[in-house]
Design a protein around this motif. Sequence first.
Motif, PDB file in Angstrom:
ATOM      1  N   ILE A 178       0.838  -1.208   0.000  1.00 36.28           N
ATOM      2  CA  ILE A 178       0.000   0.000   0.000  1.00 36.28           C
ATOM      3  C   ILE A 178       0.867   1.250   0.000  1.00 36.28           C
ATOM      4  N   ASN A 179       1.912   1.251   0.839  1.00 36.31           N
ATOM      5  CA  ASN A 179       2.804   2.413   0.920  1.00 36.31           C
ATOM      6  C   ASN A 179       3.530   2.658  -0.402  1.00 36.31           C
ATOM      7  N   ALA A 180       3.950   1.573  -1.068  1.00 35.11           N
ATOM      8  CA  ALA A 180       4.643   1.710  -2.356  1.00 35.11           C
ATOM      9  C   ALA A 180       3.725   2.356  -3.382  1.00 35.11           C
ATOM     10  N   TYR A 181       2.448   1.967  -3.342  1.00 37.30           N
ATOM     11  CA  TYR A 181       1.491   2.544  -4.287  1.00 37.30           C
ATOM     12  C   TYR A 181       1.181   4.002  -3.936  1.00 37.30           C
ATOM     13  N   ASN A 182       0.979   4.285  -2.652  1.00 38.83           N
ATOM     14  CA  ASN A 182       0.624   5.646  -2.235  1.00 38.83           C
ATOM     15  C   ASN A 182       1.760   6.637  -2.457  1.00 38.83           C
ATOM     16  N   SER A 183       3.002   6.181  -2.294  1.00 39.03           N
ATOM     17  CA  SER A 183       4.135   7.107  -2.394  1.00 39.03           C
ATOM     18  C   SER A 183       4.602   7.335  -3.826  1.00 39.03           C
ATOM     19  N   SER A 184       4.504   6.301  -4.675  1.00 42.58           N
ATOM     20  CA  SER A 184       5.050   6.447  -6.035  1.00 42.58           C
ATOM     21  C   SER A 184       4.153   5.856  -7.119  1.00 42.58           C
ATOM     22  N   LYS A 185       2.913   5.517  -6.749  1.00 37.25           N
ATOM     23  CA  LYS A 185       1.967   4.907  -7.698  1.00 37.25           C
ATOM     24  C   LYS A 185       2.508   3.609  -8.302  1.00 37.25           C
ATOM     25  N   ASP A 186       3.428   2.964  -7.562  1.00 38.88           N
ATOM     26  CA  ASP A 186       3.974   1.688  -8.001  1.00 38.88           C
ATOM     27  C   ASP A 186       2.993   0.589  -7.589  1.00 38.88           C
ATOM     28  N   ASN A 187       2.291   0.010  -8.561  1.00 36.26           N
ATOM     29  CA  ASN A 187       1.253  -0.978  -8.226  1.00 36.26           C
ATOM     30  C   ASN A 187       1.742  -2.418  -8.360  1.00 36.26           C
ATOM     31  N   LYS A 188       3.044  -2.604  -8.555  1.00 43.35           N
ATOM     32  CA  LYS A 188       3.586  -3.949  -8.730  1.00 43.35           C
ATOM     33  C   LYS A 188       3.303  -4.820  -7.501  1.00 43.35           C
ATOM     34  N   GLN A 189       3.551  -4.257  -6.308  1.00 40.72           N
ATOM     35  CA  GLN A 189       3.355  -5.038  -5.087  1.00 40.72           C
ATOM     36  C   GLN A 189       1.874  -5.272  -4.806  1.00 40.72           C
ATOM     37  N   ILE A 190       1.040  -4.268  -5.097  1.00 35.78           N
ATOM     38  CA  ILE A 190      -0.403  -4.437  -4.914  1.00 35.78           C
ATOM     39  C   ILE A 190      -0.924  -5.537  -5.842  1.00 35.78           C
ATOM     40  N   THR A 191      -0.411  -5.561  -7.066  1.00 33.26           N
ATOM     41  CA  THR A 191      -0.796  -6.607  -8.017  1.00 33.26           C
ATOM     42  C   THR A 191      -0.411  -7.984  -7.490  1.00 33.26           C
ATOM     43  N   GLU A 192       0.771  -8.059  -6.884  1.00 35.45           N
ATOM     44  CA  GLU A 192       1.219  -9.317  -6.300  1.00 35.45           C
ATOM     45  C   GLU A 192       0.320  -9.716  -5.130  1.00 35.45           C
ATOM     46  N   GLU A 193      -0.077  -8.731  -4.317  1.00 29.16           N
ATOM     47  CA  GLU A 193      -0.982  -9.011  -3.200  1.00 29.16           C
ATOM     48  C   GLU A 193      -2.344  -9.488  -3.707  1.00 29.16           C
ATOM     49  N   ARG A 194      -2.797  -8.906  -4.800  1.00 30.92           N
ATOM     50  CA  ARG A 194      -4.067  -9.336  -5.403  1.00 30.92           C
ATOM     51  C   ARG A 194      -3.967 -10.805  -5.818  1.00 30.92           C
ATOM     52  N   HIS A 195      -2.834 -11.167  -6.414  1.00 30.32           N
ATOM     53  CA  HIS A 195      -2.653 -12.572  -6.804  1.00 30.32           C
ATOM     54  C   HIS A 195      -2.613 -13.467  -5.573  1.00 30.32           C
ATOM     55  N   ASN A 196      -1.998 -12.983  -4.477  1.00 28.80           N
ATOM     56  CA  ASN A 196      -1.978 -13.755  -3.234  1.00 28.80           C
ATOM     57  C   ASN A 196      -3.398 -13.996  -2.726  1.00 28.80           C
ATOM     58  N   MET A 197      -4.255 -12.985  -2.863  1.00 28.10           N
ATOM     59  CA  MET A 197      -5.645 -13.131  -2.445  1.00 28.10           C
ATOM     60  C   MET A 197      -6.346 -14.171  -3.315  1.00 28.10           C
ATOM     61  N   PHE A 198      -6.078 -14.122  -4.596  1.00 26.95           N
ATOM     62  CA  PHE A 198      -6.631 -15.096  -5.536  1.00 26.95           C
ATOM     63  C   PHE A 198      -6.191 -16.513  -5.147  1.00 26.95           C
ATOM     64  N   VAL A 199      -4.905 -16.658  -4.833  1.00 20.52           N
ATOM     65  CA  VAL A 199      -4.374 -17.962  -4.415  1.00 20.52           C
ATOM     66  C   VAL A 199      -5.092 -18.445  -3.165  1.00 20.52           C
ATOM     67  N   ALA A 200      -5.266 -17.541  -2.188  1.00 18.94           N
ATOM     68  CA  ALA A 200      -5.920 -17.928  -0.932  1.00 18.94           C
ATOM     69  C   ALA A 200      -7.342 -18.424  -1.177  1.00 18.94           C
ATOM     70  N   ILE A 201      -8.106 -17.680  -1.979  1.00 13.80           N
ATOM     71  CA  ILE A 201      -9.499 -18.061  -2.253  1.00 13.80           C
ATOM     72  C   ILE A 201      -9.567 -19.398  -2.978  1.00 13.80           C
ATOM     73  N   THR A 202      -8.704 -19.595  -3.959  1.00 13.42           N
ATOM     74  CA  THR A 202      -8.772 -20.806  -4.777  1.00 13.42           C
ATOM     75  C   THR A 202      -8.163 -22.032  -4.096  1.00 13.42           C
ATOM     76  N   ARG A 203      -7.678 -21.879  -2.850  1.00 11.79           N
ATOM     77  CA  ARG A 203      -7.295 -23.072  -2.087  1.00 11.79           C
ATOM     78  C   ARG A 203      -8.546 -23.831  -1.659  1.00 11.79           C
ATOM     79  N   SER A 204      -9.695 -23.136  -1.684  1.00 11.76           N
ATOM     80  CA  SER A 204     -10.952 -23.748  -1.265  1.00 11.76           C
ATOM     81  C   SER A 204     -11.588 -24.511  -2.421  1.00 11.76           C
ATOM     82  N   LYS A 205     -11.973 -25.739  -2.150  1.00 11.91           N
ATOM     83  CA  LYS A 205     -12.678 -26.533  -3.150  1.00 11.91           C
ATOM     84  C   LYS A 205     -14.188 -26.309  -3.069  1.00 11.91           C
TER      85      LYS A 205
END
Length: 627
Positions: A569-596
Amino acid sequence: MSISLSRDQEAVVNYSGKNLLVIAGAGSGKTRVLTERITKLILNLKRGEKILAITFSNKATEVLKERLIASLGEKKFYDYTYVGTIHSFCFDIISSRGSAIGLPDELHICESYNDRLHIFKEAIENVPSFKTEYLSGDSKENQKVIKAFLDDLSNAKRNLKFADDYSDDPLIQTLFEEYNNLLLQQGVIDFDDILRYTYQILTERESVSRLYRKVYKYICVDEAQDLNKAQYEVIKALAGEQIGITMVGDPNQSIYGFSGASNEYLDKIFLAEFNAHKMQLHENYRSSQLVIEAAHIIEPSFEVYGTCKYQGEFEIHEFQDEFKEAEYIMSKILFLLKNGHPDVENCSISLGQIAIIARNRYVFSRVEELLKANDLEYTLKVSAKGSFTSESDFIKAFELGIRLLVNNRDRLHFIELEKLINSKIKNGTFEELRWDNNISDHWKALMLALNNAWDLLLKNDREVKFHTAIKLLKTFIEDAETKIDEHEKILINEDIKAWEINWKSYIKNSTSGERSLGNFVRTVSLGSAQSTNDKGIVLSTVHMSKGLEYDVVFIMGLNDGVFPDYRAINAYNSSKDNKQITEERHNMFVAITRSKRLCYLTYPLVKETPWGKKRQTPSRFVLELER
């Protein structure tokens, strides 16, 4: 136990033709179908004949092995099948038949990129004309050129090229030969050579190919969308005209493009060259409809092939605090254990079918207390084997420094610390890194505290002052003037608690005469490296949950700053760098799809911290899912 198969699945299992292509999307039951097809094919074998089942990961190998042993029994499994990754199978060929093309005995695999790079640089030193032609006086630029040539060489090997293929460029041909000779002189081959030399053996020594074809009468390839040229050509050379091939995969799931993989080998080339019959599995048995819909909201590009057979459950719950959140999870687990759920097979749910996932390991503390209180067995999966497990950058830096205190030749962790504090020192010493004035003001302040702690540990006293060093860091963080993100402070506090526990355990299990900082670090590393089989409910960080699946998944602690992580969040707020937020979004996707089947998301509105109660906001991902 009889396994119920759909009409499409039965058609694949019972197909009697020679070559078969099965398009099997996510959750279509392909492992079950592959298991049943191999079991069926074994009926056609004579004594001494086998089926070769090729996978692309150790995990897939283990899953297929377990299924086949359960179906066939252990003796029949080993008598009639070989299940392994394509690299393990090919390395067996090289180990037993490599002398046929002049390879030395007792070859080992050079896995490390840095080791390969070191040998490649040595090869360059032995080819002066290459240095003259391609390298300049700029050391930094030379490193880029060298790495680019090594990458090109790896790519060439994956495309089954040998030194002779570069006869029109004698300089590259000489370098290629020199690199390969240096590898063999040291008794090693690189990863790409495993397939390349196997291909050479099978195509140049027909007697060897005939021997393998006499043993293996069918080849089954799992996840075949990830085939690259070398892998496909090895399978083709092994099969010849005699062996039947079944390839199973989904062209839409090809993920190893960086290694030269292409779904065209599955969906076009294999079809054309082997005149294979194509069949499709349409149903989705693994994922529930509601889980898939939620995953699609987080990653809109996500699509599931086939029709979902189960509705499932997907719920989001808000709680006043972490205690209420943990109490809900505990009560829901007890309810499901007692009553089961109609969308779960046999309507029953056991501990091993449940996982609780969080962004970092400290989120689990309340629910762990309740699991213990209810005498429910659980396994904590929070770090990779042998790794330190701190969540905060500050204590992570402290740990890396400890590593360097006990081993000043440790370049790996020097580079990791250098990157963490964003230092520009290259090829320097730890002492230079400690007092680098060109880092940010934020890290300068933190490094002053870290240096004081490290100096305490460096003192040549009989007693290691680890507890005092940790206490110093704790005092620094508790100082009201210390400007640190609130979420980072919470993680630092939890990290310090964990290290205090590590130290107390070390003191308890060691005598004063044998204690040293190096011994402590080794003890902690070995402790975190202990691998146990998962038992009971699994509590897993999102990074450790990749590749795993459970009927019931709870994702807890879903607050902004926790998941997504505050650093993103800080990386995005300070420099509009969304690379880490995108990675976090994928982590959320991974977490949800662990469920059958069943997935429950939870978050508290208030957190208890050493500095009082702190108001929390829901994760931005939760807000997206609630729209």
